[in-house]
Design an enzyme around this catalytic site. Structure first.
Site, PDB file in Angstrom:
ATOM      1  N   TYR A 192      20.165 -23.395  13.341  1.00  0.00           N
ATOM      2  CA  TYR A 192      20.233 -21.767  13.474  1.00  0.00           C
ATOM      3  C   TYR A 192      21.417 -21.214  14.339  1.00  0.00           C
ATOM      4  CZ  TYR A 192      17.579 -22.117  17.922  1.00  0.00           C
ATOM      5  OH  TYR A 192      17.152 -22.457  19.360  1.00  0.00           O
ATOM      6  N   GLU A 193      21.539 -19.950  14.165  1.00  0.00           N
ATOM      7  CA  GLU A 193      22.890 -19.220  14.684  1.00  0.00           C
ATOM      8  C   GLU A 193      23.966 -19.819  13.937  1.00  0.00           C
ATOM      9  OE1 GLU A 193      22.479 -16.559  16.054  1.00  0.00           O
ATOM     10  OE2 GLU A 193      20.722 -16.734  16.817  1.00  0.00           O
ATOM     11  N   GLY A 194      23.853 -20.312  12.471  1.00  0.00           N
ATOM     12  CA  GLY A 194      25.192 -20.908  12.038  1.00  0.00           C
ATOM     13  C   GLY A 194      24.850 -22.299  12.038  1.00  0.00           C
ATOM     14  N   ARG A 216      25.615 -18.087  19.990  1.00  0.00           N
ATOM     15  CA  ARG A 216      25.998 -19.364  19.608  1.00  0.00           C
ATOM     16  C   ARG A 216      26.567 -20.348  20.763  1.00  0.00           C
ATOM     17  NH1 ARG A 216      29.726 -18.185  13.754  1.00  0.00           N
ATOM     18  NH2 ARG A 216      27.723 -17.940  12.559  1.00  0.00           N
TER      19      ARG A 216
END
Lengths: 596, 596
Positions: free
Chosen positions: B437-439, B297
């Site tokens: 992406y990655e949350g 992140r």
């Protein structure tokens, strides 16, 4: 992903906010009764949804392509255009004497929105043709009107606008294309035009290029530009097609979006000279082109609104279907993501901005009808001034917001949004042209500052603000949390806009760089405040309908909630924008070029 | 379009704002002297600019492609990756005992920024490999570390993260992939994973997949997920490659952007079961994966900053070169568009947001170093808490701003920006994945609200705000228009953030839907206020340097002007955001699902 025209909202705006019943009483607008208009919009919705919308994604996947000077458009476009023209949709707002339906702009506007929701790349051919028709109606000779307008309205031919050249993007003073008089009333045209939308295609028998060029003795700059008709195929006196003219498409662009719409590089006169005829008088071309451009700018604003509506519908459909994660307040299992508050926030933001921009644009269309058809000259003039103030806002703000809406549309889809197959990404790509062509947002903002605010000392802006204040007073009469919130944000927003208008009027002459450093922010502020004003008006009508027990209560409640959202999320930005405009120029302008 | 690393700004932030000299004194960080760090960054800048940046546009034009289960990456990627790994860039922040350089995160962070400015699609393979290394360092057995980490650092192999499944996007509770113990310490893995970045490629000999799966008796939900190593080729005790494992790439996605980076659908176990080994303990997979994810992140936040810097450089170059229209204040002829105030405003906005996000991220990296290496446990803990508060802000805000910056980058180019050849549009397309992406930003915002604010009653947020207040007091000591403006906006911004923290702490339990309706806005507010805080700190240092007559005066003056811009244009949005968070939930949540 299908498209279902939001007819309920469109008719609400047309009837309740843009006052169709008033427009209907104007001379020449008698046919546009509420019932007729509803029927027209329903028919248009059907055509756009069933015929045009399905070609949106396929056209993006298999764009138009160039080969040997010809352009083959995407599969189905040719047939759809035939259907479009045959049903009379090109002619909605054009005069009956040339085969149009002669309906008010207020009726044409939702039709244009629907066509653009369905397929922006397809809609462009009609948008440009509209512009050509407008220019010919205003500045063409009787003979030119007779020869060219009917085939443009019935779709046998299409039209283009040829402004941009490699060295002259937004700067028409730099136009170099030459027009050499031949002594027989015709001119030979030599030069290169770029970014010509539908400059070459296979959807019609002929293409009527309207071209800016300079005659040999023309003064330099924008005062030496004339407008010419240069048909792809020469047109005989009887309207028959003659020889191929010396205008050729040498390539089309590979673009981020609107891929189905061919963007041509046109070469004029490489084989002896393209034959053109003058429109109106020499050296007045820019003036005529502005007629096309103003119509086209309003039309591009509608493209933004149409795209935003489509992106919204697609995001709502996905959000209702996609099940993912438990609710933040707890739930037995995963829920449809429309239940998640942040997805809800994005959908409301998409919806609120789209509805506000639609309301402002339709109201603008109604003002344009009043400006053209009202029997009283003073009324015409007053409405024209307000309409012209709104045009850069409708173009600039509606398209800027459409980028945000398309972006949120991808975001609602999560990872699936990044996959082209889903279709959400296409809207994000397509949207990006709308803030650029027909004048970037900065150019709209320059117009708003210079011609629309400074020139009359802010008089029109203040007149509009007085109307906003009247709405604020009406809001005060409804005593509930929604109306209190809407009123409080609208009051703050109109105060911010008034402060900015005063700042612009006071400072533009003395410190133009400082004012223009905030011009786009002024345009955005105007869009937010005037869009918020329309949402407030909508909420008042909705409240009245609910109190009267009339119609669809869920629709009216949703309208009030959406107005509330717009107030707390959009209007609440007004004072920050005011600050950035009034106090923000120092930061914008401090650096020397070498410090970048 | 080339990329020139902004080394002057990077070193300014590293030394003056993130306090490299303090980090340099931590145990294990003694090698990271200012001189060494400068040399490392210069070397990295050279590699990224010369080798990786030229592959950005070509990779976009000719993406990686799938054939028969294999993926061929874009031209030049394989050789560039070899150069990257051989020069030791994969190992900057990893332990020397496994072949890394063992440098602080504060040094690795600018390297990651540069790699992403050069080429996001290329940088992803290293980003994911970093994540795999982090997870193995934390949770792997001694034997796993020995076997896997060194080849991941020296680039013989690469790593992946396998979380998402078709029915489980962000919701890991829904993971269904099965892991069946074989009695010999291994597991057979069965299932489908989607969106696996560099899940298959030709740039390394082996790919080490880290896979989330459920053992047969695992509890449901996130507490029943375990983490497995599933190599593409089995690895012998001596590290030699053995048989092909039963994990196969069945397709890759056709995406909006980062096209050179293959996004794989991986099928595990279709031919008898993919052999995997457990990492750490059963059912603790999510915990380990969070280690990877937190590192990733932060890394994605750096991607946003890297992309923004590249888009900014490209827009500046175009704006200096493109001559168009006269100046608003009058000029003899047309001027370079960088002279036009609205172009200037966009460039300053791009620059200010990029610099602020860079400063916040590097300061975060320094806190991470203190959190890991400081000898005093209380200091470690305090710094860790602040770092963890910042991670969702760095990820969420830096990527959201990168979308805006990339959008402005296209806009500065006008019509040319919409043509793919120019390259500006690629940044606009590439940026869109970073907020997903990655949350997604919403998931970052949930983390910020839940784990980072509510859990400690806002204590860490308040501790950070106390530091902001200290900066405000310092600003008051400089008496000029710039510092007065910066202080006034920072004071208003920190007050807005404090009000929101109080609102979140007070209301999340009782009314979670209302608070989460504003969670993304809270994240943006935190980004703006904390980014503005760093810009204010930078302005104070710049003022001190100028007063001392030290160094590059033009650089320091630009830093103050950029901080001023950030204050008047970004911090000025703070109170509107506060309102939308604290009062805006009613509008977000009013509609029933059927009303959409």
């Amino acid at each position: 992903m299908t498209y279902n025209a939001p007819l309920k909202d469109m008719l609400f705006v047309v009837n309740e906010l843009a006052n169709l019943s008033e427009i209907n009483q104007l001379p020449g607008c008698e046919d546009a009764t509420p019932d007729t208009v509803e029927a027209v919009l329903e028919e248009n919705a059907k055509f756009c949804g069933e015929v045009v919308a399905p070609l949106n994604q396929s056209g993006d996947k298999e764009p138009s392509y160039w080969h040997d000077g010809q352009v083959t458009t995407s599969k189905g476009f040719k047939e759809a255009f035939r259907g479009f023209a045959d049903a009379g949709w090109q002619g909605v707002q054009h005069p009956a004497e040339f085969g149009g339906q002669g309906l008010p702009k207020l009726v044409a506007t939702p039709c244009i929105e629907m066509l653009n929701s369905a397929n922006i790349a397809f809609a462009l051919v009609g948008l440009l043709t509209d512009g050509a028709i407008e220019a010919l109606l205003t500045a063409g000779s009787a003979e030119q009107k007779t020869r060219f307008i009917e085939p443009l309205i019935n779709g046998k031919w299409t039209g283009t606008m040829n402004l941009t050249e490699p060295q002259a993007g937004s700067d028409l003073a730099a136009v170099r294309t030459r027009a050499v008089p031949q002594g027989d009333g015709t001119y030979k045209i030599f030069g290169t035009k770029i970014f010509i939308t539908y400059g070459e295609h296979d959807m019609a028998e002929n293409i009527i290029h309207l071209v800016l060029a300079r005659t040999p003795d023309a003064p330099p700059g924008v005062k030496g530009i004339s407008l010419f008709i240069v048909p792809k195929f020469m047109v005989g006196d009887d309207g028959s097609l003659g020889e191929r003219n010396d205008v050729h498409c040498v390539s089309i662009e590979h673009k981020l979006g609107i891929k189905a719409s061919p963007t041509a590089v046109l070469q004029f006169g490489d084989h002896g000279g393209a034959i053109g005829t003058l429109v109106g008088e020499e050296n007045r071309g820019l003036e005529y082109m502005f007629i096309m451009m103003n119509a086209a700018r309003f039309g591009v604003g509608m493209q933004g609104i149409g795209l935003a509506e489509r992106a919204y519908q697609q995001a709502v459909a996905f959000a209702k279907e996609r099940v993912q994660s438990r609710a933040v307040e707890g739930s037995a299992g995963p829920v449809a993501i429309i239940h998640h508050p942040d997805v809800r926030r994005m959908l409301m933001s998409m919806r609120a901005q789209t509805e506000a921009a639609r309301a402002l644009a339709y109201v603008g269309a109604g003002l344009s009808d009043l400006a053209h058809s009202h029997p009283d000259e003073a009324t015409r003039k007053a409405n024209l001034a307000v309409y012209e103030y709104l045009v850069p806002v409708i173009k600039g703000w509606s398209t800027e917001m459409s980028e945000n809406v398309a972006r949120d549309g991808v975001q609602v889809h999560g990872g699936m949004g990044f996959i082209e197959e889903t279709g959400a990404a296409q809207h994000y790509r397509d949207a990006k042209i709308l803030t650029i062509y027909e004048g970037t947002t900065a150019i709209q903002a320059n117009d708003l500052v210079g011609r629309k605010t400074v020139r009359d000392g802010g008089a029109v802006a203040k007149a509009i603000l007085a109307q906003v204040r009247a709405t604020e007073a009406q809001l005060a009469e409804v005593r509930d949390a929604d109306f209190t919130a809407i009123r409080s944000q609208l009051v703050a927003g109109s105060a911010a806009l008034e402060a900015v208008v005063d700042y612009v009027v006071t400072n533009t002459k003395a410190d133009p760089r400082a004012v223009f450093a905030g011009s786009v922010l002024y345009l955005k502020l105007a869009g937010i405040v005037l869009g918020g004003w329309q949402m407030a008006r909508a909420a008042i009508v909705a409240r009245q309908k609910l109190d009267a027990g009339a119609g669809d209560a869920a629709f009216y409640r949703a309208k009030i909630a959406t107005a509330r959202f717009f107030a707390d999320h959009m209007l609440a930005q007004a004072d920050g924008l005011r600050h950035a405009i009034v106090d923000g120029a120092a930061g914008v302008l401090a650096l020397d070029v070498e410090q970048f």
